[in-house]
Design a protein around this motif. Structure first.
Motif, PDB file in Angstrom:
ATOM      1  N   ALA A  91       0.843  -1.196   0.000  1.00  0.00           N
ATOM      2  CA  ALA A  91       0.000   0.000   0.000  1.00  0.00           C
ATOM      3  C   ALA A  91       0.884   1.255   0.000  1.00  0.00           C
ATOM      4  O   ALA A  91       2.004   1.223   0.531  1.00  0.00           O
ATOM      5  CB  ALA A  91      -0.919   0.007   1.218  1.00  0.00           C
ATOM      6  N   PRO A  92       0.391   2.345  -0.554  1.00  0.00           N
ATOM      7  CA  PRO A  92       1.190   3.588  -0.615  1.00  0.00           C
ATOM      8  C   PRO A  92       1.665   4.069   0.758  1.00  0.00           C
ATOM      9  O   PRO A  92       2.744   4.654   0.863  1.00  0.00           O
ATOM     10  CB  PRO A  92       0.233   4.602  -1.248  1.00  0.00           C
ATOM     11  N   GLU A  93       0.893   3.814   1.798  1.00  0.00           N
ATOM     12  CA  GLU A  93       1.285   4.295   3.130  1.00  0.00           C
ATOM     13  C   GLU A  93       2.291   3.385   3.838  1.00  0.00           C
ATOM     14  O   GLU A  93       2.836   3.753   4.887  1.00  0.00           O
ATOM     15  CB  GLU A  93       0.046   4.492   4.009  1.00  0.00           C
ATOM     16  N   GLU A  94       2.576   2.210   3.300  1.00  0.00           N
ATOM     17  CA  GLU A  94       3.564   1.315   3.905  1.00  0.00           C
ATOM     18  C   GLU A  94       4.961   1.824   3.558  1.00  0.00           C
ATOM     19  O   GLU A  94       5.289   2.017   2.402  1.00  0.00           O
ATOM     20  CB  GLU A  94       3.378  -0.120   3.406  1.00  0.00           C
ATOM     21  N   SER A  95       5.782   2.005   4.582  1.00  0.00           N
ATOM     22  CA  SER A  95       7.111   2.590   4.369  1.00  0.00           C
ATOM     23  C   SER A  95       8.195   1.515   4.367  1.00  0.00           C
ATOM     24  O   SER A  95       8.021   0.414   4.891  1.00  0.00           O
ATOM     25  CB  SER A  95       7.421   3.613   5.468  1.00  0.00           C
ATOM     26  N   PHE A  96       9.327   1.902   3.798  1.00  0.00           N
ATOM     27  CA  PHE A  96      10.500   1.034   3.819  1.00  0.00           C
ATOM     28  C   PHE A  96      10.881   0.696   5.261  1.00  0.00           C
ATOM     29  O   PHE A  96      11.178  -0.456   5.574  1.00  0.00           O
ATOM     30  CB  PHE A  96      11.660   1.711   3.079  1.00  0.00           C
ATOM     31  N   ALA A  97      10.855   1.684   6.139  1.00  0.00           N
ATOM     32  CA  ALA A  97      11.207   1.453   7.548  1.00  0.00           C
ATOM     33  C   ALA A  97      10.265   0.446   8.196  1.00  0.00           C
ATOM     34  O   ALA A  97      10.713  -0.452   8.924  1.00  0.00           O
ATOM     35  CB  ALA A  97      11.197   2.771   8.322  1.00  0.00           C
ATOM     36  N   GLU A  98       8.966   0.583   7.945  1.00  0.00           N
ATOM     37  CA  GLU A  98       7.991  -0.355   8.517  1.00  0.00           C
ATOM     38  C   GLU A  98       8.179  -1.770   7.976  1.00  0.00           C
ATOM     39  O   GLU A  98       8.126  -2.750   8.729  1.00  0.00           O
ATOM     40  CB  GLU A  98       6.562   0.105   8.222  1.00  0.00           C
ATOM     41  N   LEU A  99       8.390  -1.873   6.669  1.00  0.00           N
ATOM     42  CA  LEU A  99       8.572  -3.188   6.062  1.00  0.00           C
ATOM     43  C   LEU A  99       9.871  -3.832   6.526  1.00  0.00           C
ATOM     44  O   LEU A  99       9.926  -5.040   6.754  1.00  0.00           O
ATOM     45  CB  LEU A  99       8.516  -3.078   4.541  1.00  0.00           C
ATOM     46  N   THR A 100      10.908  -3.023   6.701  1.00  0.00           N
ATOM     47  CA  THR A 100      12.178  -3.526   7.221  1.00  0.00           C
ATOM     48  C   THR A 100      12.004  -4.049   8.641  1.00  0.00           C
ATOM     49  O   THR A 100      12.462  -5.154   8.972  1.00  0.00           O
ATOM     50  CB  THR A 100      13.250  -2.421   7.185  1.00  0.00           C
TER      51      THR A 100
END
Length: 168
Positions: A91-100
């Motif tokens: 989703a557009p609101e999912e960030s690299f930091a969150e996914l990491t």
């Protein structure tokens, strides 16, 4: 990034060998993605259309499906949460930091399970196995290592095409 798990490096057993390789490949994927711009992480250079962020989310869900939903037999609300319309999705609101953070957290869970379980142990019966006998933890770990190695190779090519980090 952890050092490459050289075959000559002493290990306490097969479980530790599996974990070293899995940690190495997981951190390799994260390092490759970190070396890309946000635009490159969210965009695709491939005819199939997958993005590096989608790959991160996919790998987190791969571990979730095989370890928690499959081996542990846990009730997982959305084991296929990395997909939408039959393709990987972020989703557009999912960030690299969150996914990491999610991928590393899932990796820590995998490590805890493997460190506390005999590799010969069989997974809990459940929907992950689609009616087949549950696999052993050793077979699951072998599968996870190959999945990560394959996808790190894919990301190596994408990073090189994007002008990002090359090599191991």
């Amino acid at each position: 990034m952890p050092p490459f798990p050289e075959p000559t490096a002493p290990a306490d057993g097969r479980a530790e060998v599996f974990l070293r390789y899995l940690d190495y490949f997981r951190e390799g994927v994260l390092a490759k993605a970190a070396g890309l711009t946000e635009e490159e992480r969210r965009g695709s250079r491939l005819p199939s259309g997958w993005t590096p962020l989608e790959l991160l989310k996919h790998l987190r869900h791969v571990e979730l499906r095989w370890i928690e939903w499959g081996f542990q037999g846990r009730d997982v609300a959305d084991p296929w949460g990395d997909q939408r319309d039959e393709r990987w999705y972020v989703a557009p609101e999912e960030s690299f930091a969150e996914l990491t953070a999610a991928l590393r957290s899932q990796g820590a869970h995998t490590r805890a399970v493997v460190e506390g379980t005999d590799l010969a142990a069989r997974g809990a019966p459940g929907p992950r196995w689609e009616g087949a006998d549950p696999a052993s933890l050793e077979r699951i770990m072998f599968h996870l290592v190959q999945e990560y190695a394959r996808h790190l190779g894919h990301l190596d090519i994408v990073a090189e095409l994007a002008g990002g980090p090359v090599g191991e």
